[in-house]
Design a protein around this motif. Sequence first.
Motif, mmCIF file in Angstrom:
data_model
loop_
_atom_site.group_PDB
_atom_site.id
_atom_site.type_symbol
_atom_site.label_atom_id
_atom_site.label_comp_id
_atom_site.label_asym_id
_atom_site.label_seq_id
_atom_site.Cartn_x
_atom_site.Cartn_y
_atom_site.Cartn_z
ATOM 1 N N LYS A 9 0.823 -1.224 0.000
ATOM 2 C CA LYS A 9 0.000 0.000 0.000
ATOM 3 C C LYS A 9 0.854 1.270 0.000
ATOM 4 C CE LYS A 9 -3.494 -0.648 -0.462
ATOM 5 N NZ LYS A 9 -4.104 -1.071 -1.767
ATOM 6 N N SER A 10 1.912 1.237 -0.783
ATOM 7 C CA SER A 10 2.822 2.383 -0.831
ATOM 8 C C SER A 10 2.896 3.047 -2.198
ATOM 9 C CB SER A 10 4.231 1.960 -0.391
ATOM 10 O OG SER A 10 4.235 1.506 0.945
ATOM 11 N N GLY A 11 2.223 2.487 -3.211
ATOM 12 C CA GLY A 11 2.165 3.175 -4.492
ATOM 13 C C GLY A 11 2.876 2.516 -5.648
ATOM 14 N N ASN A 12 3.292 1.248 -5.513
ATOM 15 C CA ASN A 12 4.003 0.647 -6.652
ATOM 16 C C ASN A 12 3.083 0.405 -7.851
ATOM 17 O OD1 ASN A 12 2.934 -2.096 -6.556
ATOM 18 N ND2 ASN A 12 4.245 -2.447 -4.789
ATOM 19 N N THR A 13 1.785 0.209 -7.613
ATOM 20 C CA THR A 13 0.854 0.043 -8.731
ATOM 21 C C THR A 13 0.768 1.327 -9.552
ATOM 22 O OG1 THR A 13 -0.443 -1.557 -7.463
ATOM 23 C CG2 THR A 13 -1.507 -0.575 -9.387
ATOM 24 N N HIS A 124 -7.459 -2.290 3.211
ATOM 25 C CA HIS A 124 -7.215 -3.378 2.269
ATOM 26 C C HIS A 124 -7.356 -4.744 2.928
ATOM 27 C CE1 HIS A 124 -5.562 -5.142 -1.401
ATOM 28 N NE2 HIS A 124 -4.778 -5.886 -0.648
ATOM 29 N N GLN A 125 -6.883 -4.869 4.165
ATOM 30 C CA GLN A 125 -6.880 -6.163 4.863
ATOM 31 C C GLN A 125 -8.129 -6.376 5.722
ATOM 32 O OE1 GLN A 125 -3.973 -7.512 2.972
ATOM 33 N NE2 GLN A 125 -4.251 -8.715 4.820
ATOM 34 N N GLN A 126 -8.990 -5.357 5.782
ATOM 35 C CA GLN A 126 -10.169 -5.421 6.661
ATOM 36 C C GLN A 126 -9.749 -5.575 8.123
ATOM 37 O OE1 GLN A 126 -13.951 -5.543 5.417
ATOM 38 N NE2 GLN A 126 -12.537 -4.126 4.424
ATOM 39 N N TRP A 127 -8.735 -4.804 8.519
ATOM 40 C CA TRP A 127 -8.250 -4.771 9.887
ATOM 41 C C TRP A 127 -8.715 -3.482 10.558
ATOM 42 C CZ3 TRP A 127 -2.381 -5.796 8.539
ATOM 43 C CH2 TRP A 127 -2.207 -7.154 8.234
ATOM 44 N N SER A 128 -8.634 -3.460 11.892
ATOM 45 C CA SER A 128 -8.782 -2.201 12.611
ATOM 46 C C SER A 128 -7.468 -1.422 12.470
ATOM 47 C CB SER A 128 -9.073 -2.457 14.092
ATOM 48 O OG SER A 128 -7.925 -3.017 14.726
ATOM 49 N N ILE A 129 -7.513 -0.133 12.753
ATOM 50 C CA ILE A 129 -6.294 0.671 12.708
ATOM 51 C C ILE A 129 -5.260 0.119 13.692
ATOM 52 C CG2 ILE A 129 -5.291 2.938 13.165
ATOM 53 C CD1 ILE A 129 -6.807 2.897 10.583
ATOM 54 N N ALA A 224 -14.564 1.764 -11.525
ATOM 55 C CA ALA A 224 -16.012 1.803 -11.303
ATOM 56 C C ALA A 224 -16.742 0.975 -12.357
ATOM 57 C CB ALA A 224 -16.508 3.240 -11.317
ATOM 58 N N LYS A 225 -16.116 0.830 -13.530
ATOM 59 C CA LYS A 225 -16.730 0.067 -14.622
ATOM 60 C C LYS A 225 -16.252 -1.386 -14.650
ATOM 61 C CE LYS A 225 -17.133 4.155 -17.606
ATOM 62 N NZ LYS A 225 -16.702 4.778 -18.891
ATOM 63 N N THR A 226 -14.964 -1.583 -14.304
ATOM 64 C CA THR A 226 -14.360 -2.917 -14.382
ATOM 65 C C THR A 226 -13.504 -3.172 -13.149
ATOM 66 O OG1 THR A 226 -14.208 -2.701 -16.792
ATOM 67 C CG2 THR A 226 -12.919 -4.457 -15.768
ATOM 68 N N ARG A 227 -13.770 -4.245 -12.445
ATOM 69 C CA ARG A 227 -13.006 -4.558 -11.233
ATOM 70 C C ARG A 227 -11.530 -4.744 -11.566
ATOM 71 N NH1 ARG A 227 -10.953 -9.014 -8.859
ATOM 72 N NH2 ARG A 227 -10.724 -8.965 -6.593
ATOM 73 N N PHE A 228 -10.657 -4.157 -10.744
ATOM 74 C CA PHE A 228 -9.219 -4.313 -10.905
ATOM 75 C C PHE A 228 -8.835 -5.701 -10.415
ATOM 76 C CE2 PHE A 228 -4.803 -3.152 -9.211
ATOM 77 C CZ PHE A 228 -4.202 -3.325 -10.451
ATOM 78 N N LYS A 229 -8.248 -6.523 -11.299
ATOM 79 C CA LYS A 229 -8.004 -7.933 -10.986
ATOM 80 C C LYS A 229 -6.984 -8.142 -9.871
ATOM 81 C CE LYS A 229 -4.618 -8.536 -14.739
ATOM 82 N NZ LYS A 229 -4.349 -9.244 -16.021
ATOM 83 N N GLU A 230 -6.177 -7.125 -9.561
ATOM 84 C CA GLU A 230 -5.205 -7.259 -8.476
ATOM 85 C C GLU A 230 -5.763 -6.770 -7.142
ATOM 86 O OE1 GLU A 230 -1.390 -5.584 -9.387
ATOM 87 O OE2 GLU A 230 -1.488 -6.222 -11.480
ATOM 88 N N GLY A 231 -6.992 -6.303 -7.147
ATOM 89 C CA GLY A 231 -7.594 -5.776 -5.934
ATOM 90 C C GLY A 231 -8.024 -6.870 -4.975
ATOM 91 N N SER A 232 -8.392 -6.444 -3.782
ATOM 92 C CA SER A 232 -8.859 -7.372 -2.759
ATOM 93 C C SER A 232 -10.290 -7.809 -3.059
ATOM 94 C CB SER A 232 -8.804 -6.692 -1.383
ATOM 95 O OG SER A 232 -9.457 -7.464 -0.408
ATOM 96 N N ASN A 235 -12.837 -5.938 -0.732
ATOM 97 C CA ASN A 235 -13.047 -4.498 -0.893
ATOM 98 C C ASN A 235 -13.429 -4.167 -2.322
ATOM 99 O OD1 ASN A 235 -12.405 -3.646 1.774
ATOM 100 N ND2 ASN A 235 -10.245 -4.004 1.337
ATOM 101 N N GLN A 236 -14.313 -3.210 -2.492
ATOM 102 C CA GLN A 236 -14.793 -2.841 -3.818
ATOM 103 C C GLN A 236 -13.758 -2.037 -4.599
ATOM 104 O OE1 GLN A 236 -18.475 -0.696 -3.799
ATOM 105 N NE2 GLN A 236 -18.600 -0.553 -6.015
ATOM 106 N N ASN A 237 -13.044 -1.154 -3.906
ATOM 107 C CA ASN A 237 -12.149 -0.237 -4.604
ATOM 108 C C ASN A 237 -10.688 -0.460 -4.215
ATOM 109 O OD1 ASN A 237 -14.351 1.128 -5.835
ATOM 110 N ND2 ASN A 237 -14.659 2.288 -3.947
ATOM 111 N N PHE A 238 -9.826 -0.629 -5.210
ATOM 112 C CA PHE A 238 -8.390 -0.683 -4.982
ATOM 113 C C PHE A 238 -7.815 0.731 -5.000
ATOM 114 C CE2 PHE A 238 -3.977 -0.875 -6.366
ATOM 115 C CZ PHE A 238 -3.455 -1.892 -5.587
ATOM 116 N N PHE A 239 -8.232 1.527 -6.007
ATOM 117 C CA PHE A 239 -7.781 2.914 -6.116
ATOM 118 C C PHE A 239 -8.708 3.765 -5.259
ATOM 119 C CE2 PHE A 239 -6.713 0.741 -10.103
ATOM 120 C CZ PHE A 239 -5.332 0.893 -10.095
ATOM 121 N N ARG A 240 -8.375 3.847 -3.962
ATOM 122 C CA ARG A 240 -9.314 4.383 -2.979
ATOM 123 C C ARG A 240 -9.329 5.907 -2.963
ATOM 124 N NH1 ARG A 240 -9.471 5.250 2.700
ATOM 125 N NH2 ARG A 240 -7.207 5.089 2.771
#
Length: 273
Positions: A9-13, A124-129, A224-232, A235-240
């Motif tokens: 979650k640091s921006g390599n994508t 991304h991991q569905q964790w608490s802070i 929003a139109k096509t799910r990102f295949k590398e996403g979780s 979660n609905q959105n990878f590019f949050r």
Amino acid sequence: MFWLASYPKSGNTWIRVFLTNLIIGGKGTFNINQLMKTYFANDNQLIEHFTPFEPSELTFQELENVRKRLFHQLPKLVLKESCVKIHHANQLFQLNESLLSDLSQKVIYVVRNPLDVVISLAYHQQWSIDQSIEFLNNNNAIMGNPTKLNQRMSADFLSSWSRHYRSWKVGYPECLVIRYEDMLENEWITFSSISKYLGFSFTKGEINEAIIKSKIGLLQKQEAKTRFKEGSIVNQNFFRKGISGEWKSILIPEQIERIVSRHGLVMEELNYL
């Protein structure tokens, strides 16, 4: 071939998005599911080239030894014009030994303020802070399940956020360190330095065009139109959001202190404090 390393979650994508747009040039805007050829360093299909066992049947230390042999042979297995994405620390689990060293390939290391990383990682991991902070501070942190059978991706040893950074910065001093925040605030300088480091000779106009085509808003519209295949899957959105400084409105003082007290020296080095 080059390596693209980062703590999750640091921006390599985002960098792969930019390079894809840079390489395809005037041929149009790419689809988020058609990024430049990328190999994932923890892909079991690669690991299985070097062991007759299913990776989950190995102890984590055995898997690490296989992985080190794989990475030194990887340039012979992958396409020449490709990227290898790696989240693993540049260190073997519980050993004072580098994972990658004395290689001829370029390495880009992307780093992001840990105060923001904990928020994106929690989402991304569905964790608490608090769970995310505990993971970020753990010197023995492993992402994934080392014993789960028949999984596509094997587990990665990350260590803590600051040790992860140090493992690459010190263990592979030839790497190019890119701050996520500079991709937001100093687009031209940052992305042109990536192009130059990789030996490209694109013009200022071509680099600017690739930057424009890689804006987070455009990526969000595509997702929003096509799910990102590398996403979780959960979660609905990878590019949050694609912003910096979100921590100021979300983290409480006690949570900030837990992160800063643990990673303050590296945060100062990277001008996060």
